[in-house]
Design a protein around this motif. Structure first.
Motif, PDB file in Angstrom:
ATOM      1  N   ILE A 248       0.833  -1.203   0.000  1.00 33.46           N
ATOM      2  CA  ILE A 248       0.000   0.000   0.000  1.00 33.46           C
ATOM      3  C   ILE A 248       0.869   1.254   0.000  1.00 33.46           C
ATOM      4  N   ILE A 249       1.956   1.247   0.763  1.00 29.61           N
ATOM      5  CA  ILE A 249       2.863   2.402   0.790  1.00 29.61           C
ATOM      6  C   ILE A 249       3.463   2.630  -0.592  1.00 29.61           C
ATOM      7  N   ARG A 250       3.941   1.573  -1.232  1.00 29.87           N
ATOM      8  CA  ARG A 250       4.529   1.731  -2.575  1.00 29.87           C
ATOM      9  C   ARG A 250       3.463   2.156  -3.579  1.00 29.87           C
ATOM     10  N   LEU A 251       2.253   1.627  -3.431  1.00 29.41           N
ATOM     11  CA  LEU A 251       1.152   2.030  -4.302  1.00 29.41           C
ATOM     12  C   LEU A 251       0.856   3.509  -4.127  1.00 29.41           C
ATOM     13  N   PHE A 252       0.853   3.972  -2.883  1.00 30.84           N
ATOM     14  CA  PHE A 252       0.585   5.386  -2.632  1.00 30.84           C
ATOM     15  C   PHE A 252       1.670   6.262  -3.252  1.00 30.84           C
ATOM     16  N   ILE A 253       2.923   5.840  -3.161  1.00 29.03           N
ATOM     17  CA  ILE A 253       4.020   6.597  -3.779  1.00 29.03           C
ATOM     18  C   ILE A 253       3.777   6.738  -5.273  1.00 29.03           C
ATOM     19  N   ALA A 254       3.434   5.626  -5.933  1.00 28.12           N
ATOM     20  CA  ALA A 254       3.171   5.662  -7.374  1.00 28.12           C
ATOM     21  C   ALA A 254       1.995   6.574  -7.694  1.00 28.12           C
ATOM     22  N   ARG A 255       0.943   6.505  -6.887  1.00 26.81           N
ATOM     23  CA  ARG A 255      -0.226   7.353  -7.111  1.00 26.81           C
ATOM     24  C   ARG A 255       0.114   8.831  -6.920  1.00 26.81           C
ATOM     25  N   TYR A 256       0.894   9.123  -5.901  1.00 26.49           N
ATOM     26  CA  TYR A 256       1.265  10.519  -5.637  1.00 26.49           C
ATOM     27  C   TYR A 256       2.017  11.090  -6.832  1.00 26.49           C
ATOM     28  N   TRP A 257       2.986  10.342  -7.334  1.00 29.78           N
ATOM     29  CA  TRP A 257       3.739  10.808  -8.498  1.00 29.78           C
ATOM     30  C   TRP A 257       2.839  10.936  -9.718  1.00 29.78           C
ATOM     31  N   ALA A 258       1.944   9.981  -9.910  1.00 26.02           N
ATOM     32  CA  ALA A 258       1.012  10.044 -11.035  1.00 26.02           C
ATOM     33  C   ALA A 258       0.140  11.290 -10.940  1.00 26.02           C
ATOM     34  N   ASP A 259      -0.328  11.604  -9.725  1.00 31.23           N
ATOM     35  CA  ASP A 259      -1.181  12.777  -9.540  1.00 31.23           C
ATOM     36  C   ASP A 259      -0.441  14.061  -9.909  1.00 31.23           C
ATOM     37  N   VAL A 260       0.814  14.174  -9.491  1.00 31.68           N
ATOM     38  CA  VAL A 260       1.605  15.372  -9.797  1.00 31.68           C
ATOM     39  C   VAL A 260       1.811  15.496 -11.302  1.00 31.68           C
ATOM     40  N   LEU A 261       2.154  14.386 -11.950  1.00 27.08           N
ATOM     41  CA  LEU A 261       2.397  14.410 -13.392  1.00 27.08           C
ATOM     42  C   LEU A 261       1.114  14.711 -14.171  1.00 27.08           C
TER      43      LEU A 261
END
Length: 287
Positions: A248-261
């Protein structure tokens, strides 16, 4: 025992919880008809196997009774909310995937892309708490698990991920004390590393599902199967497994970066559209 093991997560979380206590809102927020069993069964699209497996895993939880429901109710709630958000990523990729890929290559410098793909541990916890209203006990768990993810090589555990895109992302996610979690997408010469870029695109595409956390093919049931896809399953009947929380932590990291991009991509396209409209107006006024 390896450094930053699951036993370490339990010990640190209990220490922080005892010293920090429960948040004031938890006493009333945790009233649930049917208790936590009822809550688990009511979430029909929870990203786990059968609800019975989730409940059995809860019973093997290492937490004291007053802490257990805080941890589990927030864990269930976070996964439920994250699953409901998946459509946003699926719709974006369906509509803009090809153009977004090209924009990443030509519309943004590798140096800027590299700067976006970094995230500190403190920012992860702040964002998780604000987005998902995580209470004190599970917040302490995720704080310990985030540090465990940062030091994952020290645990000597095998890869947590399931599915090619998640596995490759986990294997390339690094931790730097100065920059936090990073994806090294730029080489020493300042050029885009195509292999890492493709790994990132694959992970971003997978954020839209079909599963929040992909499960391994059913073979022989073992302690490593993590059937509840995030449950504190007993590992060798001695301690809990935090594989699901790490995912879940790694998923959140990926989502956070996706949101910024996605935000930067949309802003860039809006700016281009405004400039084209302005040019058209000037052309129409020309004699």
């Amino acid at each position: 025992m390896p450094k930053f093991s699951d036993k370490w997560v339990v010990d640190r979380t209990l220490f922080e919880y005892v010293n920090g206590g429960s948040c004031a809102c938890c006493g009333g927020a945790l009233f649930m008809p049917g208790g936590l069993d009822g809550m688990i069964k009511s979430v029909s699209d929870l990203e786990t196997d059968a609800a019975d497996a989730e409940i059995k895993a809860m019973a093997r939880s290492p937490w004291p009774p007053e802490m257990r429901e805080e941890v589990w109710s927030d864990r269930v709630r976070v996964r439920h909310k994250m699953k409901k958000e998946m459509s946003h990523y699926k719709e974006f990729w369906t509509e803009h995937g090809d153009d977004f890929t090209e924009w990443c290559k030509t519309g943004i410098e590798p140096k800027a892309l590299r700067k976006i793909l970094q995230l500190s541990r403190s920012e992860i916890l702040d964002q998780l708490r604000s987005r998902y209203a995580i209470h004190s006990a599970f917040g302490h768990v995720l704080e310990s698990v985030t540090e465990q993810v940062a030091r994952f090589k020290d645990t000597k555990y095998p890869t947590d991920a399931r599915g090619e895109s998640e596995i490759r992302f986990e294997q390339n996610l690094a931790y730097d004390r100065r920059g936090g979690f990073v994806l090294r997408i730029k080489d020493k010469e300042g050029n885009l590393k195509e292999d890492v870029f493709q790994i990132w695109l694959g992970r971003m595409m997978s954020l839209g599902g079909p599963s929040l956390l992909e499960r391994a093919p059913r073979k022989v049931k073992s302690a490593d199967d993590d059937e509840a896809a995030g449950a504190d399953d007993a590992e060798m009947s001695e301690t809990a497994s935090f594989r699901g929380d790490r995912r879940i932590i790694r998923l959140f990291i990926a989502r956070y970066w996706a949101d910024v991009l996605i935000e930067k991509y949309n802003s860039s396209k809006s700016q281009i559209g405004a400039e084209l409209e302005e040019n058209d107006e000037e052309s129409s006024k020309a004699p």
